[in-house]
Design an enzyme around this catalytic site. Sequence first.
Site, PDB file in Angstrom:
ATOM      1  N   HIS A 158       0.832  -1.195   0.000  1.00 21.04           N
ATOM      2  CA  HIS A 158       0.000   0.000   0.000  1.00 21.04           C
ATOM      3  C   HIS A 158       0.869   1.248   0.000  1.00 21.04           C
ATOM      4  O   HIS A 158       2.081   1.177   0.187  1.00 21.04           O
ATOM      5  CB  HIS A 158      -0.929   0.029   1.223  1.00 21.04           C
ATOM      6  CG  HIS A 158      -2.133  -0.832   1.093  1.00 21.04           C
ATOM      7  ND1 HIS A 158      -2.139  -2.166   1.450  1.00 21.04           N
ATOM      8  CD2 HIS A 158      -3.386  -0.571   0.623  1.00 21.04           C
ATOM      9  CE1 HIS A 158      -3.334  -2.673   1.209  1.00 21.04           C
ATOM     10  NE2 HIS A 158      -4.113  -1.728   0.716  1.00 21.04           N
ATOM     11  N   LYS A 162      -0.430   4.708   4.685  1.00 23.06           N
ATOM     12  CA  LYS A 162      -1.293   3.760   5.396  1.00 23.06           C
ATOM     13  C   LYS A 162      -0.673   3.425   6.747  1.00 23.06           C
ATOM     14  O   LYS A 162       0.528   3.182   6.851  1.00 23.06           O
ATOM     15  CB  LYS A 162      -1.484   2.488   4.563  1.00 23.06           C
ATOM     16  CG  LYS A 162      -2.520   1.539   5.161  1.00 23.06           C
ATOM     17  CD  LYS A 162      -2.912   0.463   4.171  1.00 23.06           C
ATOM     18  CE  LYS A 162      -3.922  -0.507   4.761  1.00 23.06           C
ATOM     19  NZ  LYS A 162      -5.185   0.177   5.138  1.00 23.06           N
TER      20      LYS A 162
END
Length: 269
Positions: A158, A162
């Site tokens: 990600h 995040k």
Amino acid sequence: MKTNLKIAIAGVAGRMGQQIAQAALDAGHTITGATEASGSPKLGQDIGAILDRSDIGVVPVEDPAEAAKGADVWIDFTAPKATLAALHGLKAQGVKAAIIGTTGFDGADEADIAEVADEIAIVKAGNFSLGVNLLCALTRRAAESLGEDWDIEVLETHHRRKVDAPSGTALMLGDAAAQGRGSDLKALRSAPYDGPDAKRETGRIGFAVRRSGGVIGEHEVTFGSDMEILSLAHTALDRAVFANGALAAARWAVRQAPGLYDMDDVLGL
């Protein structure tokens, strides 16, 4: 059948909040309320302006109860503390359903959400993409079909911003693999491989995490034996896929009895 919903959105100026708001308006739904955190420069600014559209006559506020008034459904992709604070007041505002895409809840949080689900329909998922939920179904089937001598590893990537790891989607995939083996993830989850004595244990489910650049989301599940590797993977190319999935869940959830549901229920998987 087309359903026009009255929607309240938590964290409407965030990345997912804006995606959900754009998708909701494009689909003909009505945004009746929204929240932003205390101190946000977007508080009091028309949601249309936040989205670079014409004004819609609705501004984000701090109080979830105020934002939820008159809404059919509450959509929340924020943070665990904020989500839990909002949930308990929804029924009093007449909200029929809540769609929860927030991840990073602990065991006590999950019990709290289940309690609220006695009063309203809640669809909670680590990922609202159709492709990801099909990937979960395939992972469950593969784990059921292959023996414990096949190693299961979940890799996720990600964007650098995040905060929770592994991702909610990675944990969904781990749960699916554990279910396929007739167990639960708590019993089979492997600790991170680290240090001089990090040998893999047979039958365990491992996780690896990468955070890099602006990656929306990449997930891969591998099943490995001594002779072959099976890989199942999904890549998100546009964050709108999650918003569209959340809206599909909302249209489904407003017709359901109170309870805690997931995307398998929504998609009939």
